[in-house]
Design an enzyme around this catalytic site. Structure first.
Site: not given
Length: 402
Positions: A214, A230, A252-253, A301, A341
């Site tokens: 970040r 995300f 974001d969901s 991300d 990730c």
């Protein structure tokens, strides 16, 4: 007390001998002695050569997780104190310890245990039956060590909810270790404040592993228009705003995550420049493209698209799709930060997937940097599962020469 001894088959234990921590069910010739799952036993090679001690669990394909390479080592309180102390001393040298991962399972030689520190609160995740027996003692040791450094732990919360617990023959569990306390915690990372919901947030409440990634995007964000996909609770988005971005859109969901992200923006007085939308990224990116929107910086991300080898093919499609869409939204000479990730999405596969996406949309990528997870999530060589985060920053340029 009667010894419990596991003997490996001839030619097996290659991972262990290379420095790994696991022995799989099909590598063991036999186990002598009476034992209960979770017990500590001694491990020997087929020819009687001592390989160390670990705990056994017949419910798991990872049949033995090693605790030490010394077959004579007692797994007692002194042993645990040394392991925990080593982990804490290491963190003090390599990261800002205000909020960090204190124990990272196998990579700290305490297999199956994760402990995160958020300001004055600890969050524990136990993923293996053997270590579960020691978790409360380890927490107590950890609190004592932190106390010695003037850090008073306000409370400890357990988030042992991963599906892998079922394959270890354990129940999923969430709750306090010790006295209940307020589970809303305010932390500061890279000078940005975040509210962390350790009870309801994803995993242990906040993703500490991207701390320095970040920080890495900040130099690109001054006066920039930034899209953070995300966004979870807004961590990349708010770092971009802190660096002086003129406009940031975080997507974001999860409605819960977006609500938390908006609170974080208010907490940092950044609500004027940062806005959050609750949308499915896969649906939103084509819409933005249709509207001919362009950004100076796009950040991807995503959660792990694959948690097993079997679903890697579909994951590749997902990663290729979002990277391809994102590249189309980056203005010529702008930047793309992208990561995976998932431990199963290897460095080689991830790199090739991004290259394919670039070819498909006729973009040329200039690599700015490649990073992995923050050093409080150390990568133990030969323990492949400890290396999972791959993070790239690229400059995206049109294929046609100017």
């Amino acid at each position: 007390m009667e010894k419990i001894i596991a003997t490996l088959k001839k030619g097996e234990g290659r991972l262990l001998k290379a420095g790994g921590m696991w022995i799989f069910d099909n590598e063991i010739e036999r186990v002598d002695g009476d034992f209960t799952d979770g017990d500590i036993l001694e491990v020997y090679d087929f020819d009687g050569y001592p390989l160390g001690k670990g705990f056994i669990n017949r419910h798991s394909k990872i049949r033995i997780r090693m605790m030490t390479r010394n077959v004579r080592q007692e797994i007692d309180r002194d042993f645990l104190v040394k392991r925990v102390k080593d982990a804490w001393e290491y963190r003090k040298k390599v990261v800002d310890t205000e909020s960090c991962r204190l124990i990272f399972g196998e990579a700290d030689f305490l297999p199956g245990l994760v402990v995160d520190k958020f300001a004055d609160v600890l969050v524990v995740e136990s993923l293996a039956l053997g270590i579960d027996r020691y978790k409360e003692e380890i927490v107590e040791i950890l609190k004592g060590l932190l106390e010695e450094d003037g850090i008073s732990v306000r409370g400890v919360y357990e988030r042992s909810e991963a599906g892998v617990r079922r394959s270890e023959g354990m129940e999923q569990f969430r709750g306090f270790i010790g006295e209940p306390f307020d589970t809303g915690v305010e932390i500061e990372e890279n000078g940005v404040k975040f509210l962390v919901d350790i009870k309801e947030g994803q995993k242990t409440g906040f993703f500490l592993d991207q701390k320095y990634n970040r920080l890495a995007i900040r130099k690109l964000c001054r006066d920039a228009r930034v899209l953070d996909c995300f966004t979870h609770t807004g961590s990349f988005a708010l770092n971009a705003a802190a660096a002086g971005a003129r406009e940031v859109i975080g997507v974001d969901s999860s409605a819960l995550a977006v609500e938390q992200a908006r609170k974080n923006a208010l907490l940092n007085q950044m609500e004027e420049r940062v806005r959050f939308e609750c949308r499915d990224v896969f649906e939103l990116l084509p819409e933005l493209e249709e509207r001919k929107e362009k950004f100076d910086v796009v950040i991807l991300d995503p959660p792990a698209f694959t948690k097993s080898r079997n679903s890697v093919k579909n994951a590749v499609k997902g990663y290729r799709e979002i990277n391809l869409r994102a590249m189309k939204l980056v203005k010529d000479g702008g930047f793309l930060a992208t990561c995976s990730c998932s431990h199963f999405m290897t460095y080689e596969l991830f790199t090739e997937t991004i290259a394919q996406a670039a070819r498909n949309v006729h973009k040329r990528l200039r690599q700015v940097e490649f990073k992995t997870q923050a050093p409080d999530h150390p990568i133990l060589w030969a323990a492949d599962e400890s290396y999972y985060l791959k993070f790239y920053i690229f400059q995206v340029v049109e294929e046609t020469f100017h």
